[in-house]
Design a protein around this motif. Structure first.
Motif, PDB file in Angstrom:
ATOM      1  N   VAL A 159       0.837  -1.202   0.000  1.00 43.52           N
ATOM      2  CA  VAL A 159       0.000   0.000   0.000  1.00 43.52           C
ATOM      3  C   VAL A 159       0.873   1.254   0.000  1.00 43.52           C
ATOM      4  N   ARG A 160       1.922   1.241   0.804  1.00 41.79           N
ATOM      5  CA  ARG A 160       2.817   2.402   0.872  1.00 41.79           C
ATOM      6  C   ARG A 160       3.437   2.696  -0.500  1.00 41.79           C
ATOM      7  N   THR A 161       3.846   1.644  -1.194  1.00 41.31           N
ATOM      8  CA  THR A 161       4.439   1.818  -2.522  1.00 41.31           C
ATOM      9  C   THR A 161       3.423   2.373  -3.511  1.00 41.31           C
ATOM     10  N   LYS A 162       2.198   1.857  -3.472  1.00 42.51           N
ATOM     11  CA  LYS A 162       1.163   2.329  -4.390  1.00 42.51           C
ATOM     12  C   LYS A 162       0.823   3.794  -4.129  1.00 42.51           C
ATOM     13  N   ILE A 163       0.786   4.182  -2.865  1.00 42.77           N
ATOM     14  CA  ILE A 163       0.502   5.580  -2.532  1.00 42.77           C
ATOM     15  C   ILE A 163       1.595   6.491  -3.085  1.00 42.77           C
ATOM     16  N   ASN A 164       2.835   6.054  -2.944  1.00 43.49           N
ATOM     17  CA  ASN A 164       3.974   6.897  -3.321  1.00 43.49           C
ATOM     18  C   ASN A 164       4.275   6.912  -4.814  1.00 43.49           C
ATOM     19  N   THR A 165       3.839   5.891  -5.533  1.00 44.00           N
ATOM     20  CA  THR A 165       4.260   5.776  -6.939  1.00 44.00           C
ATOM     21  C   THR A 165       3.124   5.742  -7.951  1.00 44.00           C
ATOM     22  N   LYS A 194      -3.317 -10.913  -4.847  1.00 47.52           N
ATOM     23  CA  LYS A 194      -2.075 -11.473  -4.315  1.00 47.52           C
ATOM     24  C   LYS A 194      -2.321 -12.324  -3.069  1.00 47.52           C
ATOM     25  N   GLY A 195      -3.600 -12.558  -2.768  1.00 46.54           N
ATOM     26  CA  GLY A 195      -3.932 -13.451  -1.669  1.00 46.54           C
ATOM     27  C   GLY A 195      -4.080 -12.791  -0.316  1.00 46.54           C
ATOM     28  N   ILE A 196      -4.151 -11.464  -0.282  1.00 47.01           N
ATOM     29  CA  ILE A 196      -4.324 -10.751   0.987  1.00 47.01           C
ATOM     30  C   ILE A 196      -5.815 -10.626   1.290  1.00 47.01           C
ATOM     31  N   GLY A 197      -6.215 -11.066   2.471  1.00 40.88           N
ATOM     32  CA  GLY A 197      -7.614 -11.033   2.859  1.00 40.88           C
ATOM     33  C   GLY A 197      -8.098  -9.638   3.216  1.00 40.88           C
ATOM     34  N   PRO A 198      -9.415  -9.471   3.351  1.00 40.25           N
ATOM     35  CA  PRO A 198     -10.001  -8.142   3.603  1.00 40.25           C
ATOM     36  C   PRO A 198      -9.545  -7.489   4.904  1.00 40.25           C
ATOM     37  N   ASP A 199      -9.332  -8.273   5.946  1.00 41.13           N
ATOM     38  CA  ASP A 199      -8.930  -7.688   7.229  1.00 41.13           C
ATOM     39  C   ASP A 199      -7.542  -7.058   7.148  1.00 41.13           C
ATOM     40  N   LEU A 200      -6.592  -7.795   6.579  1.00 37.50           N
ATOM     41  CA  LEU A 200      -5.234  -7.259   6.444  1.00 37.50           C
ATOM     42  C   LEU A 200      -5.206  -6.084   5.473  1.00 37.50           C
ATOM     43  N   ALA A 201      -6.002  -6.173   4.408  1.00 38.87           N
ATOM     44  CA  ALA A 201      -6.050  -5.086   3.430  1.00 38.87           C
ATOM     45  C   ALA A 201      -6.594  -3.813   4.077  1.00 38.87           C
ATOM     46  N   GLU A 202      -7.660  -3.966   4.842  1.00 39.16           N
ATOM     47  CA  GLU A 202      -8.266  -2.806   5.506  1.00 39.16           C
ATOM     48  C   GLU A 202      -7.285  -2.159   6.482  1.00 39.16           C
ATOM     49  N   LYS A 203      -6.574  -2.978   7.222  1.00 34.85           N
ATOM     50  CA  LYS A 203      -5.599  -2.448   8.181  1.00 34.85           C
ATOM     51  C   LYS A 203      -4.468  -1.715   7.462  1.00 34.85           C
ATOM     52  N   ALA A 204      -3.970  -2.302   6.378  1.00 35.29           N
ATOM     53  CA  ALA A 204      -2.869  -1.685   5.632  1.00 35.29           C
ATOM     54  C   ALA A 204      -3.291  -0.360   5.016  1.00 35.29           C
ATOM     55  N   LEU A 205      -4.554  -0.264   4.620  1.00 28.77           N
ATOM     56  CA  LEU A 205      -5.051   0.943   3.961  1.00 28.77           C
ATOM     57  C   LEU A 205      -5.327   2.090   4.928  1.00 28.77           C
ATOM     58  N   LEU A 206      -5.177   1.846   6.221  1.00 32.82           N
ATOM     59  CA  LEU A 206      -5.351   2.934   7.188  1.00 32.82           C
ATOM     60  C   LEU A 206      -4.342   4.051   6.943  1.00 32.82           C
ATOM     61  N   LYS A 261      -4.337  13.466  -3.450  1.00 33.64           N
ATOM     62  CA  LYS A 261      -4.133  12.761  -4.723  1.00 33.64           C
ATOM     63  C   LYS A 261      -5.159  13.218  -5.755  1.00 33.64           C
ATOM     64  N   GLY A 262      -6.422  13.296  -5.311  1.00 38.63           N
ATOM     65  CA  GLY A 262      -7.487  13.693  -6.221  1.00 38.63           C
ATOM     66  C   GLY A 262      -7.279  15.089  -6.776  1.00 38.63           C
ATOM     67  N   VAL A 263      -6.865  16.012  -5.919  1.00 40.03           N
ATOM     68  CA  VAL A 263      -6.610  17.392  -6.355  1.00 40.03           C
ATOM     69  C   VAL A 263      -5.523  17.419  -7.425  1.00 40.03           C
ATOM     70  N   LYS A 264      -4.455  16.678  -7.205  1.00 46.24           N
ATOM     71  CA  LYS A 264      -3.347  16.665  -8.164  1.00 46.24           C
ATOM     72  C   LYS A 264      -3.770  16.066  -9.501  1.00 46.24           C
ATOM     73  N   ILE A 265      -4.578  15.012  -9.449  1.00 44.38           N
ATOM     74  CA  ILE A 265      -5.062  14.394 -10.692  1.00 44.38           C
ATOM     75  C   ILE A 265      -5.906  15.389 -11.484  1.00 44.38           C
ATOM     76  N   ILE A 266      -6.817  16.061 -10.788  1.00 41.43           N
ATOM     77  CA  ILE A 266      -7.713  17.022 -11.444  1.00 41.43           C
ATOM     78  C   ILE A 266      -6.926  18.192 -12.023  1.00 41.43           C
ATOM     79  N   GLN A 267      -6.030  18.753 -11.232  1.00 42.16           N
ATOM     80  CA  GLN A 267      -5.266  19.918 -11.693  1.00 42.16           C
ATOM     81  C   GLN A 267      -4.362  19.572 -12.872  1.00 42.16           C
ATOM     82  N   LYS A 268      -3.806  18.381 -12.849  1.00 39.26           N
ATOM     83  CA  LYS A 268      -2.950  17.958 -13.959  1.00 39.26           C
ATOM     84  C   LYS A 268      -3.741  17.875 -15.258  1.00 39.26           C
TER      85      LYS A 268
END
Length: 269
Positions: free
Chosen positions: A120-126, A141-153, A163-170
């Motif tokens: 998640v950290r890599t996806k946010i940054n790149t 990749k086999g990650i269940g909903p609980d771990l995914a939800e925790k990682a996305l915090l 992110k949304g602002v930058k996408i729109i402005q670009k």
């Protein structure tokens, strides 16, 4: 089976070919690594029962499966599910797969929670991907909903809005559509990237994309000229005006600017 001879493989000095004796000739039987040679005391002239052969095969499978895990993990982090699938695709026995995966877990070589956090950290940054798309990527990749939800915090609402602002402005810097159409396209784009409507609404407000009347007029004029060239040979007068008006309206331009274009370029007579 009687061991006729043991030779080192040419391409892998850690593997050995075991030959049996059949009708006075040496015939390749199977291969093992050095640990199996030591574990089972393999040597020329040794008689092996079917039970012993099965034990050697199982032992060697587990050794090779473990080596395959180490090789696979040497390139990047993996999930437990990814490693299992990798080994099964290599046609290792289920027992060998289970032992290799459990061993990797014991050594902390596999940690799905840590993988999810790093992913998640890599996806946010790149990337521009939103939470919903990232969740789908984790699921694949086999990650269940609980771990995914925790990682996305770590992908907080504030970071999503940014992110949304930058996408729109670009996109706004080079957009050629009417303001209302551009807004709809941006809403659709953010949804496709995995952001929800609330994030888009706030991001749109913060991006402060205010329509400039002259820029809007230039965009309308560009579209209008194309429409006019298409229809001026097929219609005239009020019919031509109506065709141009309808198509410009569908492209999201307001009626005031459309009428200005018609007054300047299309005769109603």
């Amino acid at each position: 089976m009687k061991v006729a001879k043991i030779t080192t493989q040419q391409k892998n000095s850690q593997r050995y070919n075991i030959f049996s004796e059949e009708q006075g000739k040496d015939k390749y039987a199977f291969s093992v690594d050095e640990s199996a040679i030591v574990e089972f005391g393999l040597k020329k002239g040794l008689e092996l029962s079917d039970t012993e052969l099965e034990a050697i095969e199982a032992f060697d499978q587990k050794r090779r499966a473990w080596n395959a895990v180490l090789h696979y993990l040497s390139f990047s982090m993996r999930t437990k599910w990814q490693v299992e699938q990798y080994l099964l695709e290599k046609e290792y026995a289920p027992a060998a797969v289970e032992e290799a995966v459990n061993r990797a877990l014991d050594y902390k070589f596999l940690d799905d929670a840590a993988f999810a956090e790093a992913f998640v950290r890599t996806k946010i940054n790149t990337t521009d991907k939103g939470p919903k798309i990232i969740t789908g990527d984790l699921r694949q990749k086999g990650i269940g909903p609980d771990l995914a939800e925790k990682a996305l915090l770590q992908f907080t609402k504030e970071r999503q809005i940014d992110k949304g602002v930058k996408i729109i402005q670009k996109k706004a810097d080079r957009q050629k559509d009417a303001h209302t159409i551009f807004k709809k396209k941006m809403m659709d784009a953010l949804r496709q990237k995995g952001y929800d409507t609330e994030i888009f609404t706030i991001a749109w407000e913060e991006a402060a994309i205010v329509p400039d009347e002259e820029e809007e007029w230039e965009r309308l004029e560009a579209h209008g000229d194309k429409i006019l060239r298409k229809w001026e040979k097929k219609a005239e007068g009020r019919t031509l005006q109506q065709k141009v008006k309808e198509q410009l309206y569908r492209k999201g331009f307001n009626m005031q600017l459309i009428q200005r274009f018609l007054d300047q370029k299309v005769s109603g007579e």
